[in-house]
Design a protein around this motif. Structure first.
Motif, PDB file in Angstrom:
ATOM      1  N   TYR A 165      95.692  -6.244   0.187  1.00  0.00           N
ATOM      2  CA  TYR A 165      94.708  -5.625   1.079  1.00  0.00           C
ATOM      3  C   TYR A 165      94.245  -6.569   2.185  1.00  0.00           C
ATOM      4  CZ  TYR A 165      94.496  -2.176  -2.690  1.00  0.00           C
ATOM      5  OH  TYR A 165      94.806  -1.227  -3.637  1.00  0.00           O
ATOM      6  N   ASP A 166      94.571  -7.851   2.064  1.00  0.00           N
ATOM      7  CA  ASP A 166      94.200  -8.826   3.092  1.00  0.00           C
ATOM      8  C   ASP A 166      95.242  -8.936   4.204  1.00  0.00           C
ATOM      9  OD1 ASP A 166      91.878  -9.507   1.669  1.00  0.00           O
ATOM     10  OD2 ASP A 166      92.957 -10.997   0.466  1.00  0.00           O
ATOM     11  N   VAL A 167      96.416  -8.349   4.006  1.00  0.00           N
ATOM     12  CA  VAL A 167      97.481  -8.429   5.005  1.00  0.00           C
ATOM     13  C   VAL A 167      97.212  -7.376   6.081  1.00  0.00           C
ATOM     14  CG1 VAL A 167      99.959  -8.189   5.422  1.00  0.00           C
ATOM     15  CG2 VAL A 167      99.130  -9.272   3.311  1.00  0.00           C
ATOM     16  N   PRO A 168      97.039  -7.782   7.346  1.00  0.00           N
ATOM     17  CA  PRO A 168      96.763  -6.811   8.414  1.00  0.00           C
ATOM     18  C   PRO A 168      97.888  -5.784   8.539  1.00  0.00           C
ATOM     19  CG  PRO A 168      96.365  -9.046   9.173  1.00  0.00           C
ATOM     20  CD  PRO A 168      97.057  -9.168   7.845  1.00  0.00           C
TER      21      PRO A 168
ATOM     22  N   VAL B 298     102.626 -11.633   7.421  1.00  0.00           N
ATOM     23  CA  VAL B 298     101.463 -11.771   8.303  1.00  0.00           C
ATOM     24  C   VAL B 298     101.019 -10.434   8.882  1.00  0.00           C
ATOM     25  CG1 VAL B 298     101.978 -14.156   8.872  1.00  0.00           C
ATOM     26  CG2 VAL B 298     102.908 -12.331  10.302  1.00  0.00           C
ATOM     27  N   ARG B 299     101.882  -9.430   8.865  1.00  0.00           N
ATOM     28  CA  ARG B 299     101.505  -8.082   9.288  1.00  0.00           C
ATOM     29  C   ARG B 299     102.522  -7.094   8.741  1.00  0.00           C
ATOM     30  NH1 ARG B 299      98.034  -5.547  12.720  1.00  0.00           N
ATOM     31  NH2 ARG B 299      97.237  -7.586  13.393  1.00  0.00           N
TER      32      ARG B 299
ATOM     33  N   ASP C 273     102.873  -6.563  -1.563  1.00  0.00           N
ATOM     34  CA  ASP C 273     102.255  -6.846  -2.862  1.00  0.00           C
ATOM     35  C   ASP C 273     102.952  -8.019  -3.551  1.00  0.00           C
ATOM     36  OD1 ASP C 273     100.475  -5.840  -5.194  1.00  0.00           O
ATOM     37  OD2 ASP C 273     102.486  -5.866  -6.084  1.00  0.00           O
ATOM     38  N   GLY C 274     104.268  -8.105  -3.377  1.00  0.00           N
ATOM     39  CA  GLY C 274     105.017  -9.182  -4.011  1.00  0.00           C
ATOM     40  C   GLY C 274     104.889 -10.519  -3.306  1.00  0.00           C
TER      41      GLY C 274
ATOM     42  N   ASP D 289      92.127  -4.682   7.364  1.00  0.00           N
ATOM     43  CA  ASP D 289      92.333  -4.783   8.807  1.00  0.00           C
ATOM     44  C   ASP D 289      93.484  -3.867   9.196  1.00  0.00           C
ATOM     45  OD1 ASP D 289      92.798  -5.457  11.429  1.00  0.00           O
ATOM     46  OD2 ASP D 289      93.103  -7.595  11.090  1.00  0.00           O
ATOM     47  N   VAL D 290      93.155  -2.697   9.749  1.00  0.00           N
ATOM     48  CA  VAL D 290      94.174  -1.714  10.133  1.00  0.00           C
ATOM     49  C   VAL D 290      93.951  -1.304  11.580  1.00  0.00           C
ATOM     50  CG1 VAL D 290      95.234   0.526   9.649  1.00  0.00           C
ATOM     51  CG2 VAL D 290      94.253  -0.812   7.776  1.00  0.00           C
TER      52      VAL D 290
END
Length: 232
Positions: A167-170, A92-93, A85-86, A202-203
């Motif tokens: 929420y965009d970080v896989p 990247v993952r 979040d920070g 992306d999970v």
């Protein structure tokens, strides 16, 4: 790739020692962290809270400068999610080892018995049987010998998040105690335990059947699972 490893409760950076060899052999640089208050059994723990641990991970991300993968075990999952979040533009993952992201307002655990400013490792009968799968008597003794009391505030403070780009970080969930089929069922049912996980775009799920401490019970398999996630 730079990989930051965040331990769960009662553990320091050395808890990853048997997990890192395949990562290093593959050419990745690993940075296992010892978080504030976990430096030694007699380290001061008063006033150390969840934000202090998140800030320590964010500082490690900033010290690297380039893209990183964050790996968090157990309560470390909530901590790396706060760091995502920070710094959503630098991670990247995120890899959650028998853990997951903690939503806004949630706490890691307010049920663990505290003694003043710290939470000692509870007796084994205080854990569920599923936690202790493959953790035999020798491993239990070694774990207890190395265990460091956890700062109480880290377990009981509320999570506070600010950036929807998290929420965009896989994410990769390495499912041990709770298999992936159970997690996906919970998501479909809207279970509060996985509400934040359900929001990540992306999970991927990787099953690693064992108890709650795979870094001790199946370290080579855990290293291979983390390596596969990083290589993706």
């Amino acid at each position: 790739m730079d990989i930051i490893l965040v331990p769960g409760f009662w553990l320091d950076a050395s808890s990853w020692d048997e997990v890192t060899p395949p990562l290093v052999a593959a050419g990745h640089r690993v940075l296992p962290l010892t978080l504030p208050g976990l430096e030694a059994a007699d380290a001061p723990r008063a006033g150390i809270g969840l934000r202090d641990h998140i800030d320590a991970v964010v500082a490690a991300v900033d010290s690297i400068g380039g893209p990183v993968v964050l790996v968090g075990h157990s309560g470390g999952g909530a901590i790396i999610h706060g760091a995502v979040d920070g710094r959503p533009d630098k991670v990247v993952r995120a890899v959650y080892v028998d853990s997951g992201p903690l939503a806004e307002g949630g706490v890691i655990s307010d049920e663990l018995p505290a003694e003043g400013d710290e939470i000692p490792l509870p007796p084994w009968d205080g854990f569920e049987d599923a936690d202790l799968v493959d953790l035999g008597e020798e491993l239990r003794a070694a774990f207890r010998a190395r265990a460091i009391p956890q700062p109480r505030g880290v377990a009981q403070d509320q999570q506070h998040l600010h950036d929807q780009r998290r929420y965009d970080v896989p994410a990769t969930v390495i499912a041990c105690e709770f298999p992936s089929a159970m997690l996906t069922q919970w998501i479909a049912a809207g279970h509060p335990y996985v509400v934040e996980l359900a929001r990540i775009h992306d999970v991927e799920y990787v099953d690693l059947p064992t108890g709650h401490w795979p870094q001790f019970t199946r370290p080579a398999a855990l290293g291979a699972a983390i390596l596969a996630a990083v290589d993706r």
